[in-house]
Enzyme design. Structure first.
Site, PDB file in Angstrom:
ATOM      1  N   SER A 132       0.834  -1.210   0.000  1.00 59.55           N
ATOM      2  CA  SER A 132       0.000   0.000   0.000  1.00 59.55           C
ATOM      3  C   SER A 132       0.864   1.253   0.000  1.00 59.55           C
ATOM      4  CB  SER A 132      -0.915   0.000   1.233  1.00 59.55           C
ATOM      5  OG  SER A 132      -1.880  -1.011   1.104  1.00 59.55           O
ATOM      6  N   THR A 158       1.378  -9.438 -12.161  1.00 59.20           N
ATOM      7  CA  THR A 158       0.428 -10.153 -13.010  1.00 59.20           C
ATOM      8  C   THR A 158       1.054 -10.416 -14.379  1.00 59.20           C
ATOM      9  OG1 THR A 158      -1.409  -9.092 -11.867  1.00 59.20           O
ATOM     10  CG2 THR A 158      -1.887 -10.021 -14.041  1.00 59.20           C
ATOM     11  N   ARG A 269     -34.684 -23.835  -9.018  1.00 61.60           N
ATOM     12  CA  ARG A 269     -34.663 -24.601  -7.764  1.00 61.60           C
ATOM     13  C   ARG A 269     -36.008 -24.476  -7.038  1.00 61.60           C
ATOM     14  NH1 ARG A 269     -32.501 -28.542  -4.497  1.00 61.60           N
ATOM     15  NH2 ARG A 269     -32.409 -27.861  -2.330  1.00 61.60           N
ATOM     16  N   GLN A 280     -39.805 -14.039  -0.817  1.00 58.62           N
ATOM     17  CA  GLN A 280     -39.322 -12.660  -0.701  1.00 58.62           C
ATOM     18  C   GLN A 280     -37.861 -12.602  -0.256  1.00 58.62           C
ATOM     19  OE1 GLN A 280     -41.194  -9.963   2.217  1.00 58.62           O
ATOM     20  NE2 GLN A 280     -41.779  -8.723   0.465  1.00 58.62           N
ATOM     21  N   GLU A 364      -4.367  -3.509  -7.144  1.00 62.61           N
ATOM     22  CA  GLU A 364      -4.424  -2.135  -7.672  1.00 62.61           C
ATOM     23  C   GLU A 364      -4.949  -1.149  -6.612  1.00 62.61           C
ATOM     24  OE1 GLU A 364      -4.944  -1.528 -11.706  1.00 62.61           O
ATOM     25  OE2 GLU A 364      -4.588  -3.628 -12.259  1.00 62.61           O
ATOM     26  N   GLY A 365      -4.549  -1.411  -5.374  1.00 62.02           N
ATOM     27  CA  GLY A 365      -4.928  -0.563  -4.247  1.00 62.02           C
ATOM     28  C   GLY A 365      -6.059  -1.185  -3.457  1.00 62.02           C
TER      29      GLY A 365
HETATM   30  N1  CAA Z   1      -1.794  10.860 -10.824  1.00 64.10           N
HETATM   31  C1  CAA Z   1      -0.629  11.528 -11.022  1.00 64.10           C
HETATM   32  N2  CAA Z   1       0.211  11.814  -9.998  1.00 64.10           N
HETATM   33  C2  CAA Z   1      -0.154  11.429  -8.769  1.00 64.10           C
HETATM   34  C3  CAA Z   1      -1.347  10.731  -8.504  1.00 64.10           C
HETATM   35  C4  CAA Z   1      -2.194  10.447  -9.612  1.00 64.10           C
HETATM   36  N3  CAA Z   1      -3.348   9.780  -9.434  1.00 64.10           N
HETATM   37  N4  CAA Z   1      -1.426  10.449  -7.181  1.00 64.10           N
HETATM   38  C5  CAA Z   1      -0.316  10.963  -6.631  1.00 64.10           C
HETATM   39  N5  CAA Z   1       0.463  11.557  -7.575  1.00 64.10           N
HETATM   40  C6  CAA Z   1       1.718  12.257  -7.415  1.00 64.10           C
HETATM   41  C7  CAA Z   1       1.575  13.389  -6.410  1.00 64.10           C
HETATM   42  O1  CAA Z   1       1.097  14.557  -7.031  1.00 64.10           O
HETATM   43  C8  CAA Z   1       2.989  13.535  -5.895  1.00 64.10           C
HETATM   44  O2  CAA Z   1       3.724  14.215  -6.901  1.00 64.10           O
HETATM   45  P1  CAA Z   1       4.930  15.227  -6.563  1.00 64.10           P
HETATM   46  O3  CAA Z   1       6.114  14.348  -6.381  1.00 64.10           O
HETATM   47  O4  CAA Z   1       5.037  16.086  -7.758  1.00 64.10           O
HETATM   48  O5  CAA Z   1       4.563  15.975  -5.310  1.00 64.10           O
HETATM   49  C9  CAA Z   1       3.497  12.092  -5.876  1.00 64.10           C
HETATM   50  O6  CAA Z   1       2.682  11.380  -6.815  1.00 64.10           O
HETATM   51  C10 CAA Z   1       3.371  11.460  -4.503  1.00 64.10           C
HETATM   52  O7  CAA Z   1       1.994  11.428  -4.155  1.00 64.10           O
HETATM   53  P2  CAA Z   1       1.506  11.149  -2.670  1.00 64.10           P
HETATM   54  O8  CAA Z   1       2.197  12.105  -1.728  1.00 64.10           O
HETATM   55  O9  CAA Z   1       0.026  11.156  -2.669  1.00 64.10           O
HETATM   56  O10 CAA Z   1       2.088   9.691  -2.401  1.00 64.10           O
HETATM   57  P3  CAA Z   1       1.929   8.723  -1.163  1.00 64.10           P
HETATM   58  O11 CAA Z   1       3.228   8.128  -0.829  1.00 64.10           O
HETATM   59  O12 CAA Z   1       1.177   9.403  -0.044  1.00 64.10           O
HETATM   60  O13 CAA Z   1       1.047   7.507  -1.777  1.00 64.10           O
HETATM   61  C11 CAA Z   1      -0.965   6.283  -2.274  1.00 64.10           C
HETATM   62  C12 CAA Z   1      -0.244   7.635  -2.229  1.00 64.10           C
HETATM   63  C13 CAA Z   1      -2.317   6.634  -2.883  1.00 64.10           C
HETATM   64  C14 CAA Z   1      -1.163   5.673  -0.903  1.00 64.10           C
HETATM   65  C15 CAA Z   1      -0.181   5.300  -3.195  1.00 64.10           C
HETATM   66  O14 CAA Z   1       0.989   4.836  -2.551  1.00 64.10           O
HETATM   67  C16 CAA Z   1      -1.024   4.118  -3.616  1.00 64.10           C
HETATM   68  O15 CAA Z   1      -1.811   4.205  -4.549  1.00 64.10           O
HETATM   69  N6  CAA Z   1      -0.851   2.941  -2.947  1.00 64.10           N
HETATM   70  C17 CAA Z   1      -1.430   1.707  -3.421  1.00 64.10           C
HETATM   71  C18 CAA Z   1      -0.500   1.028  -4.400  1.00 64.10           C
HETATM   72  C19 CAA Z   1      -1.209   0.117  -5.353  1.00 64.10           C
HETATM   73  O16 CAA Z   1      -2.322   0.374  -5.787  1.00 64.10           O
HETATM   74  N7  CAA Z   1      -0.531  -0.940  -5.741  1.00 64.10           N
HETATM   75  C20 CAA Z   1      -1.039  -1.852  -6.699  1.00 64.10           C
HETATM   76  C21 CAA Z   1       0.082  -2.355  -7.559  1.00 64.10           C
HETATM   77  S1  CAA Z   1      -0.376  -3.122  -9.100  1.00 64.10           S
HETATM   78  C22 CAA Z   1      -1.143  -4.578  -8.710  1.00 64.10           C
HETATM   79  O17 CAA Z   1      -2.000  -4.590  -7.930  1.00 64.10           O
HETATM   80  C23 CAA Z   1      -0.750  -5.875  -9.340  1.00 64.10           C
HETATM   81  C24 CAA Z   1      -1.263  -6.122 -10.665  1.00 64.10           C
HETATM   82  O18 CAA Z   1      -0.503  -6.398 -11.562  1.00 64.10           O
HETATM   83  C25 CAA Z   1      -2.730  -6.152 -10.942  1.00 64.10           C
END
Ligand code: CAA
Length: 380
Positions: A132, A158, A269, A280, A364-365
């Site tokens: 996360s 994936t 069924r 219901q 994906e979060g």
């Molecule tokens: N679009 C563009 N830029 C973004 C953004 C977005 N949606 N969200 C954040 N940013 C930018 C910010 O503007 C900031 O930029 P600057 O450096 O210019 O200031 C930078 O990113 C850092 O942002 P945050 O301070 O918000 O970062 P954070 O450390 O607090 O993290 C979080 C935010 C939302 C918790 C993030 O870590 C997150 O999404 N975590 C979950 C991770 C995740 O989803 N992982 C899944 C991996 S893929 C998967 O699941 C496997 C697969 O293959 C299917």
């Protein structure tokens, strides 16, 4: 407000529906049992152009958007969620960021092969200690002249074992605030020092492979940097905005499969002398499933529509994923309950829907990260 799909969107949705019902549904149980997707399915998706659905036409894709992708993903996931996530990751997490942030040379080199499915793509962000908190990643890339040297182990990738192309996020500056010193690299699989590690044994989406990727002094040229050095984290986050719409669509597909199975079973069924759908208790379950499903579908399509117009959609994508993933789990739970003991066996696909739905609240979060994204955007 216009809820009508365009002719092109309707055509691609119907094409995906036909493929899903004819080719995927009969194989979904087998995919789940064998732990991989049949090559015939990969080939069929290629014939239909679905690997390159969101790739611009000039690079050999169909040039369609996130809404069209969401429609296709609903259909594929209703039949086989393992195939659905594979297509979602390839389009949303690989082709889209390459098209958006790649240089002309990078796009010309990779997009045509990704669009045909000749090369599959994967997205590699997560590590054992950064899930996360994605910005806490530790794998490194160190500059050496015109090259970068990549080291570290990535997890939960994936399609990582089948992919020929990886977008991987590496720490390039350990001295700045954690999200600032990360860079995205485009890496062909198979370079010296690259290997595929452990394959996860998962609860659901078992046909989709999920692996570790290991980088030991893997050398890539400087031209492999996607976007700017040290500015990869915003690319990873922007990519996930699109990916979350894809997982939202996956959840809608699973929810629809649960609703369809519930209606069929409730009509067939009989207990106490009549179909259980006349009671219901069953009717209310089906009504709640339908209402939540359609609300989720609208949110997913709205987020996709915004993204297609280049409008901010981080909050909307998170809301779509939050609502639709919890909906899919609700529907899977109710569907299993309606099926009773039969639903708890592999005689019906319901137990697979139940296991597959669970991941939509995790990858994906996780659900609480979606809440965090939503709350931050409202309270800032
Ligand atoms: N679009 C563009 N830029 C973004 C953004 C977005 N949606 N969200 C954040 N940013 C930018 C910010 O503007 C900031 O930029 P600057 O450096 O210019 O200031 C930078 O990113 C850092 O942002 P945050 O301070 O918000 O970062 P954070 O450390 O607090 O993290 C979080 C935010 C939302 C918790 C993030 O870590 C997150 O999404 N975590 C979950 C991770 C995740 O989803 N992982 C899944 C991996 S893929 C998967 O699941 C496997 C697969 O293959 C299917």
């Amino acid at each position: 407000m216009d809820f009508e799909l365009t002719e092109e969107e309707t055509l691609v949705r119907d094409m995906a529906r036909e493929f899903a019902q004819k080719e995927l549904a009969p194989r979904a149980k087998q995919h789940d049992k064998q732990g991989f997707i049949d090559q015939a399915v990969f080939d069929g998706l290629a014939e239909l152009g679905l690997w390159g659905l969101t790739v611009a036409e000039e690079y050999g894709g169909a040039g369609m958007g996130n809404l069209a992708l969401a429609l296709v993903l609903e259909e594929l996931n209703a039949a086989c969620a393992s195939t659905g996530v594979t297509v979602s990751v390839h389009n949303s997490l690989v082709c889209s960021p390459l098209g958006k942030f790649g240089s002309e040379d990078q796009k010309r080199e990779w997009l045509p092969r990704l669009a045909t499915g000749e090369v599959l793509g994967c997205y590699s962000l997560t590590e054992v200690s950064s899930g996360s908190d994605a910005a806490s990643l530790r794998a490194t890339a160190v500059r050496d002249g015109d090259e970068w040297v990549l080291n570290g182990t990535k997890m939960w990738v994936t399609t990582g074992d089948r992919a020929g192309f990886i977008i991987v996020y590496m720490r390039t500056d350990p001295d700045v605030h954690k999200s600032k010193g990360i860079t995205a690299f485009l890496v062909p699989a198979g370079l010296p020092g690259f290997s595929v590690g452990k394959k996860e044994k998962k609860t659901g989406i078992r046909g989709s492979t999920t692996v570790e990727l290991i980088f030991e002094n893997v050398r890539v040229p400087h031209t492999s940097v996607l976007g700017e050095v040290d500015r990869g984290f915003p690319i990873a986050m922007d990519t996930l905005d699109g990916g979350r719409i894809g997982i939202g669509a996956q959840a809608v597909g699973i929810g629809q499969a649960c609703l369809d199975a519930s209606i069929k079973y409730a009509n067939e069924r009989e207990q106490f002398g009549k179909p259980i759908g006349r009671f219901q208790a069953i009717q209310w379950k089906i009504a709640d499933m339908s209402a939540r499903l359609n609300a989720s579908r609208l949110l997913v399509r709205q987020a996709a529509w915004l993204r297609d117009r280049g409008r901010p959609c981080s909050r909307e994508a998170a809301e779509a994923k939050l609502l639709s993933s919890t909906m899919a789990n609700f529907c899977a739970d109710e569907c299993l309950q309606i099926h009773g003991g039969a639903g708890y066996t592999d005689e019906f696909p319901v137990e697979r829907f139940f296991r597959d739905a669970r991941i939509t609240e995790i990858y994906e979060g996780v659900t609480d990260i979606q809440r965090l994204v939503i709350a931050r955007s409202l309270l800032r």
